[in-house]
Design an enzyme around this catalytic site. Structure first.
Site, mmCIF file in Angstrom:
data_model
loop_
_atom_site.group_PDB
_atom_site.id
_atom_site.type_symbol
_atom_site.label_atom_id
_atom_site.label_comp_id
_atom_site.label_asym_id
_atom_site.label_seq_id
_atom_site.Cartn_x
_atom_site.Cartn_y
_atom_site.Cartn_z
ATOM 1 N N ASP A 31 69.664 -28.202 37.401
ATOM 2 C CA ASP A 31 69.272 -27.653 36.103
ATOM 3 C C ASP A 31 70.016 -26.340 35.876
ATOM 4 O O ASP A 31 70.133 -25.507 36.771
ATOM 5 C CB ASP A 31 67.754 -27.414 36.099
ATOM 6 N N ILE A 32 70.512 -26.164 34.659
ATOM 7 C CA ILE A 32 71.325 -24.988 34.333
ATOM 8 C C ILE A 32 70.492 -23.700 34.309
ATOM 9 O O ILE A 32 71.030 -22.603 34.498
ATOM 10 C CB ILE A 32 72.042 -25.197 32.979
ATOM 11 N N ASN A 87 58.543 -34.711 30.995
ATOM 12 C CA ASN A 87 57.941 -34.359 29.711
ATOM 13 C C ASN A 87 58.345 -35.355 28.625
ATOM 14 O O ASN A 87 59.485 -35.813 28.594
ATOM 15 C CB ASN A 87 58.384 -32.956 29.288
ATOM 16 N N GLN A 94 59.150 -30.990 26.172
ATOM 17 C CA GLN A 94 60.471 -31.627 26.223
ATOM 18 C C GLN A 94 61.402 -30.949 25.226
ATOM 19 O O GLN A 94 61.115 -30.901 24.030
ATOM 20 C CB GLN A 94 60.363 -33.132 25.901
ATOM 21 N N HIS A 100 64.213 -37.440 31.434
ATOM 22 C CA HIS A 100 64.616 -36.808 32.691
ATOM 23 C C HIS A 100 63.388 -36.463 33.517
ATOM 24 O O HIS A 100 62.336 -36.147 32.979
ATOM 25 C CB HIS A 100 65.441 -35.543 32.450
ATOM 26 N N PHE A 101 63.563 -36.544 34.816
ATOM 27 C CA PHE A 101 62.563 -36.062 35.765
ATOM 28 C C PHE A 101 63.041 -34.716 36.289
ATOM 29 O O PHE A 101 64.194 -34.592 36.698
ATOM 30 C CB PHE A 101 62.420 -37.015 36.958
ATOM 31 N N HIS A 102 62.136 -33.744 36.283
ATOM 32 C CA HIS A 102 62.420 -32.470 36.948
ATOM 33 C C HIS A 102 61.964 -32.577 38.399
ATOM 34 O O HIS A 102 60.855 -33.060 38.665
ATOM 35 C CB HIS A 102 61.591 -31.332 36.331
HETATM 36 P P1 5GP Z 1 62.674 -30.278 29.212
HETATM 37 O O1 5GP Z 1 62.167 -28.965 28.675
HETATM 38 O O2 5GP Z 1 63.287 -31.129 28.118
HETATM 39 O O3 5GP Z 1 61.662 -31.021 30.020
HETATM 40 O O4 5GP Z 1 63.832 -29.906 30.224
HETATM 41 C C1 5GP Z 1 65.173 -29.784 29.858
HETATM 42 C C2 5GP Z 1 65.880 -29.081 30.989
HETATM 43 O O5 5GP Z 1 67.267 -29.254 30.828
HETATM 44 C C3 5GP Z 1 65.614 -27.583 31.046
HETATM 45 O O6 5GP Z 1 65.051 -27.243 32.307
HETATM 46 C C4 5GP Z 1 66.999 -26.962 30.839
HETATM 47 O O7 5GP Z 1 67.212 -25.815 31.621
HETATM 48 C C5 5GP Z 1 67.931 -28.088 31.227
HETATM 49 N N1 5GP Z 1 69.199 -28.070 30.535
HETATM 50 C C6 5GP Z 1 69.384 -27.917 29.205
HETATM 51 N N2 5GP Z 1 70.697 -27.972 28.903
HETATM 52 C C7 5GP Z 1 71.349 -28.186 30.076
HETATM 53 C C8 5GP Z 1 72.733 -28.335 30.409
HETATM 54 O O8 5GP Z 1 73.640 -28.293 29.568
HETATM 55 N N3 5GP Z 1 73.032 -28.527 31.715
HETATM 56 C C9 5GP Z 1 72.075 -28.589 32.675
HETATM 57 N N4 5GP Z 1 72.473 -28.774 33.939
HETATM 58 N N5 5GP Z 1 70.750 -28.454 32.405
HETATM 59 C C10 5GP Z 1 70.398 -28.252 31.107
#
Ligand code: 5GP
Ligand code: ZN
Length: 138
Positions: A31-32, A87, A94, A100-102
């Protein structure tokens, strides 16, 4: 592939990512903006917005990677625990509309916490929902 989907672009190689695992249908990358070092995302390469858009076999194939991935993330971050979070919908948190799974490594004192306010059912509410959900599944 969905236009303007960041994770589709990562899956196709159009955008870079720190990829820890990849096969024909799935990819896992760091995750970035990690909640903890080693915070990893597991995605299907095909675009699905929500887990409810996926079939059981595609969810099975994707989630089958979780135990091995989780073990590697935990061992290599020296974590003592792990949150797996998935999420669905903006209200749930989300922000990227591609399933995606974290995998979030946890250590004592990491300050992340985990506490959702547990609720209580009103009289008859649980029974009514039980009936509705059971019927929806039948
Ligand atoms: P969500 O909030 O949708 O459950 O999680 C999305 C996740 O994607 C966040 O933790 C965010 O940091 C990560 N993310 C968003 N954009 C990028 C990206 O361009 N590259 C990577 N590696 N992670 C990303
Ligand atoms: Zn996508």
């Amino acid at each position: 592939m969905a236009a303007d989907c960041i994770f589709c672009k990562i899956a196709s190689g159009a955008l870079p990512a720190m990829v820890v695992f990849e096969d024909a249908d799935a990819m896992a990358f760091l995750d970035i903006a990690p909640l903890a070092p080693g915070h990893t995302l597991l995605i299907p390469k095909k675009h699905y917005r929500r887990i409810t858009d996926m079939t059981a076999p595609t969810v099975s194939a994707l989630s089958a990677h979780l135990p091995r991935l989780a073990a590697a993330v935990v061992s290599e971050t020296n974590a003592s625990g792990l949150n797996i979070l998935q999420n669905n919908g903006e209200v749930s948190g989300q922000s990227v509309d591609h399933v995606h799974f974290h995998l979030i490594p946890r250590t004592e004192g990491d300050g992340l916490g985990y506490r959702w306010n547990a609720g209580r059912y009103a009289s008859g509410q649980a029974e009514a929902l039980l009936t509705r959900i059971r019927t929806a599944l039948s």
